[in-house]
Write a protein that holds these residues in place. Structure first.
Motif, PDB file in Angstrom:
ATOM      1  N   UNK A  44       1.400  -0.987   0.120  1.00 30.22           N
ATOM      2  CA  UNK A  44       0.203  -0.062  -0.236  1.00 30.22           C
ATOM      3  C   UNK A  44       0.380   1.385   0.460  1.00 30.22           C
ATOM      4  N   UNK A  45       0.625   1.812  -0.598  1.00 31.58           N
ATOM      5  CA  UNK A  45       1.190   3.305  -0.508  1.00 31.58           C
ATOM      6  C   UNK A  45       0.832   4.955  -0.827  1.00 31.58           C
ATOM      7  N   UNK A  46      -0.294   4.738   0.171  1.00 26.37           N
ATOM      8  CA  UNK A  46      -1.477   6.044  -0.116  1.00 26.37           C
ATOM      9  C   UNK A  46      -2.461   5.358   1.053  1.00 26.37           C
ATOM     10  N   UNK A  47      -2.798   6.302   1.449  1.00 25.52           N
ATOM     11  CA  UNK A  47      -3.187   5.887   2.994  1.00 25.52           C
ATOM     12  C   UNK A  47      -3.939   7.026   3.732  1.00 25.52           C
ATOM     13  N   UNK A  48      -5.487   6.546   3.683  1.00 28.89           N
ATOM     14  CA  UNK A  48      -6.304   7.575   4.828  1.00 28.89           C
ATOM     15  C   UNK A  48      -6.475   7.689   6.274  1.00 28.89           C
ATOM     16  N   UNK A  49      -7.276   8.984   6.726  1.00 29.39           N
ATOM     17  CA  UNK A  49      -7.062   8.937   8.036  1.00 29.39           C
ATOM     18  C   UNK A  49      -8.813   9.095   8.366  1.00 29.39           C
ATOM     19  N   UNK A  50      -9.137   7.935   9.460  1.00 28.08           N
ATOM     20  CA  UNK A  50     -10.337   7.665   9.383  1.00 28.08           C
ATOM     21  C   UNK A  50     -10.489   8.131  11.533  1.00 28.08           C
ATOM     22  N   UNK A  51     -11.178   9.142  11.090  1.00 27.02           N
ATOM     23  CA  UNK A  51     -11.855   9.968  12.889  1.00 27.02           C
ATOM     24  C   UNK A  51     -12.765   9.075  13.720  1.00 27.02           C
ATOM     25  N   UNK A  52     -12.898   8.377  14.986  1.00 21.25           N
ATOM     26  CA  UNK A  52     -13.113   6.994  14.789  1.00 21.25           C
ATOM     27  C   UNK A  52     -14.511   8.053  15.931  1.00 21.25           C
TER      28      UNK A  52
END
Length: 113
Positions: A44-52
């Motif tokens: 995986x080269x691209x990530x995202x942030x999820x606020x829970x």
């Protein structure tokens, strides 16, 4: 140098260095390892942030979202009002970890995907 000694040295490498060594050997001796090719495609080269979950200070969280997304305060508030929510995507692993740490310091629960 004996083959056994070389093997022992390779076994002491961390995974990243061992992988780089494998790639160098493939290039030098012109062979292709299908397992290596499959693994490379799955990295995986691209990530995202999820606020829970929000932390204690909603105002500080809104300001942090504003800083990260470059949105105004109202837009930042609307984002966090609907949890879980994606804060930012197309991040490098390092950037995603830095942002997650900022949320952690505010007592939030954030996830890197």
């Amino acid at each position: 140098m004996k083959v056994k000694k070389i093997f022992e040295l390779i076994c002491n490498l961390n995974l990243t260095k061992a992988y780089k060594l494998l790639l160098m050997l493939e290039k030098k001796f012109k062979f292709s390892n299908t397992i290596t090719e499959e693994k490379t495609q799955n990295i995986k080269k691209s990530f995202k942030i999820i606020l829970k979950e929000l932390g204690a200070s909603k105002i500080m969280i809104i300001k942090l979202v504003k800083e990260i997304t470059n949105l105004d305060l109202m837009s930042s508030k609307k984002i966090i009002d609907k949890l879980p929510c994606e804060i930012k995507s197309d991040l490098s692993k390092e950037d995603a970890e830095q942002i997650k740490n900022k949320f952690d310091k505010l007592g939030c629960v954030a996830e890197i995907l």
